[in-house]
Design an enzyme around this catalytic site. Structure first.
Site, PDB file in Angstrom:
ATOM      1  N   GLY A 207       0.794  -1.231   0.000  1.00 38.20           N
ATOM      2  CA  GLY A 207       0.000   0.000   0.000  1.00 38.20           C
ATOM      3  C   GLY A 207       0.821   1.274   0.000  1.00 38.20           C
ATOM      4  N   GLU A 425       2.337 -36.112  -1.360  1.00 39.93           N
ATOM      5  CA  GLU A 425       1.741 -35.087  -0.489  1.00 39.93           C
ATOM      6  C   GLU A 425       1.469 -35.660   0.896  1.00 39.93           C
ATOM      7  OE1 GLU A 425       1.843 -32.034  -1.268  1.00 39.93           O
ATOM      8  OE2 GLU A 425       2.391 -32.440  -3.349  1.00 39.93           O
ATOM      9  N   ASP A 500      11.043 -29.534  -4.312  1.00 40.21           N
ATOM     10  CA  ASP A 500      11.269 -29.680  -2.863  1.00 40.21           C
ATOM     11  C   ASP A 500      12.759 -29.725  -2.568  1.00 40.21           C
ATOM     12  OD1 ASP A 500       8.571 -29.868  -2.501  1.00 40.21           O
ATOM     13  OD2 ASP A 500       8.550 -32.062  -2.523  1.00 40.21           O
TER      14      ASP A 500
END
Ligand code: ADP
Ligand code: MG
Ligand code: ZN
Length: 612
Positions: A207, A425, A500
């Protein structure tokens, strides 16, 4: 070139239209009550003609019955001669009054000039057009040094601090600037030093640009916006002249704010980097410094600059009298995230039950821009499902979309590939769930997303700025969880683990060379060189000997080894749990946090600590 053609076309069209007009005019003139010479002679012989007025070759014939007609005589011959050829002898003409009038000056000249001048005029017009074209081209070249500064007038699209969620400290710092711009006299009377440059530092999307605009809006002054990357051109000196122009524009409109976005594009440490082309950057930077130093004490222009790389800024920029106020914009914490979500959800129809706090919980590390994007994505999602309101699930789905890119459900994967991904996973997830120092699993999925074949999402319980060695060790073991599971179950390894391994190696190396967490002790090794144009590390300068290099390698290996052993220990001893997770994944493809931990309950897994 294209524009030139266009002009040419216009010229031709103009020419054609003119030609048509003129020929039309001439034809008209001839048609209006025009008599041929033989008809004229006939009328004279019949005694119908009362008078003839001669103007050049034109004859105006007055008839006895009061009418009139026109005729033309031959060139280069007198009227009497001409008529004689038609059998009208001079005697007959005696009864007719013949008057010779000078052709009216205007018509005479028109008659002569138009045929002579028209081509010249047209050619001239074409040249003029081409020339004008060339001139604007040239002035474009000369306006090179003008900054394309953008002005946001104070009342147009005005945003204020109210529109910026969170960022409390930053806003407080900027209050002072607002105060000064609104009421400079108060400060000047006291002889106070005026804020001149404010540097906003923060990650992309936190921002900075928004806050700078809000500061202008809050102070009700014009806001000039320029991006430093636009300042720099191919040619040396252009940037500097653009800077001059931008400052001049801002000063003319004082009080005002001049915002220089992404200042690191010119403000990098001088003399650093590879390749040519930093002359231009340096000159531009110097010009900014010169302009800021040249401010009078009462110049009511505040320069706000933004960067997400404060570490590479030239120290000259940070000296007193320049950007001596530095404001850090942090990534929003959970409360701020909720607020930002609220701000951006304001004009969107949310279902009543939607709980934005729950979304905030799932989005640590998201910037304001990410959150704005998330709300937008959820609206798109709802629209695509032909719903009139956004529901909670849309928001959840958007979290992952923003995080990982869109789902690729359509990607065809074979049963075997699916099983491998599921075990991979499941390996990550099981190691995560088994380690004391790991963050909890939030979600597991084997639906391909972006470039990842599947993913295991783990999120820290609380937000922490620091990470400990134990947590890093857990992270390493988790990285290797997928690899190890594949190894254990299929006695083979797929390419799915390559990312990984890359991450793991990088982390292990950082532990040794950056964080001093290895047996080599509290030291850092290597100095990163940056590629100026890409802003990326391209090479690490070795500031250590080959011997030390070998030691570093050994330490890195030790970390990876420990991680692998830990993963093997967990997966080897908890194989049943691994199978359960993998099977469930093959069935459901995605497991939410609750489902996952419910699935593990029967196995009664005890949290482990990592031991060498
Ligand atoms: P930066 O310049 O730091 O990269 P921007 O100011 O361009 O980030 O922010 C991008 C968008 O993110 C803004 O337009 C706004 O929609 C949203 N945003 C960022 N921070 C906030 C905040 N604190 N409150 C509300 N919206 C924000
Ligand atoms: Mg920005
Ligand atoms: Zn993996």
């Amino acid at each position: 070139m294209k524009i030139l053609y266009k002009n040419f076309l216009w010229a031709i069209i103009t020419f054609l239209v003119l030609a048509m007009l003129f020929s039309g005019l001439l034809v008209n003139q001839e048609l209006a009550g025009t008599l041929s010479l033989s008809e004229t002679a006939e009328k004279i012989k019949n005694g119908e003609v009362a008078s003839i007025t001669i103007m050049g070759n034109n004859l105006e014939i007055g008839l006895k019955d009061g009418g009139s007609a026109r005729a033309k005589k031959e060139d280069e011959a007198s009227l009497t001669e001409t008529l004689e050829n038609y059998g009208v002898y001079p005697e007959i003409l005696q009864g007719i009054s013949i008057e010779v009038k000078e052709e009216s000056g205007f018509r005479f000249w028109l008659g002569i000039l138009i045929p002579a001048l028209l081509p010249i005029i047209i050619i001239g017009a074409i040249f003029w057009m081409i020339f004008r074209q060339a001139k604007t081209g040239a002035s474009q070249v000369f306006s090179f040094g003008k900054s394309n500064i953008r002005l946001f007038a104070p009342h147009k699209d005005r945003i204020t601090f109210k529109d910026v969620a969170g960022l409390k400290e930053a806003k407080q710092e900027l209050e002072e600037v607002v105060d000064f711009l609104k009421n400079p006299k108060k400060f000047l009377d006291l002889g106070a030093k005026i804020p001149r440059g404010v540097l906003l530092m923060g990650n992309p999307g936190t921002g900075k640009t928004m806050l700078a605009r809000a500061t202008a809006g809050e102070s009700n002054v014009p806001f000039f916006h320029i991006s430093a990357s636009e300042l720099v051109e191919m040619f040396v000196g252009v940037g500097a002249s653009r800077v001059r122009d931008a400052f001049q524009t801002a000063k003319k409109a004082a009080p005002s704010i001049l915002f220089i976005d992404e200042i690191d594009a010119v403000g990098r440490e001088r003399g650093a980097g590879l390749g040519g082309g930093h002359d231009e950057r340096e000159q531009t930077l110097n010009q900014i410094l010169v302009e800021m130093d040249g401010f009078e004490r009462d110049t009511r222009v505040v320069i706000v600059a933004a960067t997400n790389r404060p570490d590479i800024l030239d120290s000259a920029l940070l000296r007193p009298g320049r950007f001596d106020r530095r404001v850090v914009l942090d990534l929003p914490d959970i409360k701020d995230r909720e607020e930002i979500l609220k701000i951006h959800a304001k004009d969107k129809p949310l279902e009543k039950e939607v709980n934005l706090n729950k979304v905030a919980v799932r989005t640590p590390g998201f910037s304001g821009a990410d959150l704005a994007n998330l709300i937008n994505e959820s609206a798109i999602l709802a629209a695509r499902k032909n719903r009139k309101v956004i529901i909670q699930q849309d928001l959840y789905d958007s979290v992952e979309k923003v995080l990982l890119g869109p789902e690729r459900k359509s990607r065809v994967i074979s049963e075997r590939e699916k099983k491998i991904t599921a075990y991979h996973e499941a390996g990550h997830a099981l190691v995560t769930a088994s380690l004391k120092d790991a963050d909890p699993v939030h979600k597991i999925s084997i639906v391909a997303r972006g470039r990842a074949g599947g993913y295991t999402l783990k999120l820290p319980l609380e937000e922490a700025r620091l990470r400990s060695k134990k947590q890093f060790l857990a992270d390493l073991a988790i990285f290797l969880g997928g690899y190890t599971a594949e190894q254990e179950v299929f006695e083979d390894i797929s390419t799915g683990a390559s990312n990984d391994l890359k991450e793991a190696s990088h982390l292990a190396k950082s532990l040794v060379t950056k964080y001093g967490m290895s047996d080599l002790g509290p030291m850092t090794f290597g100095k990163a060189e940056e590629m100026i144009f890409l802003g990326r590390e391209i090479a690490v300068e070795k500031d250590y000997s080959e011997e030390v290099a070998a030691k570093i390698d050994k330490e890195v290996h030790k970390f990876i080894d420990l991680a692998h052993k830990t993963a093997q220990k967990i997966i080897g001893s908890r194989r049943k749990a691994l199978d359960a997770i993998a099977n469930e994944l093959v069935k459901k493809e995605t497991l939410e946090q609750e489902e996952f931990y419910n699935l593990l309950k029967p196995f009664n897994l005890k949290p482990l600590a990592i031991t060498a």
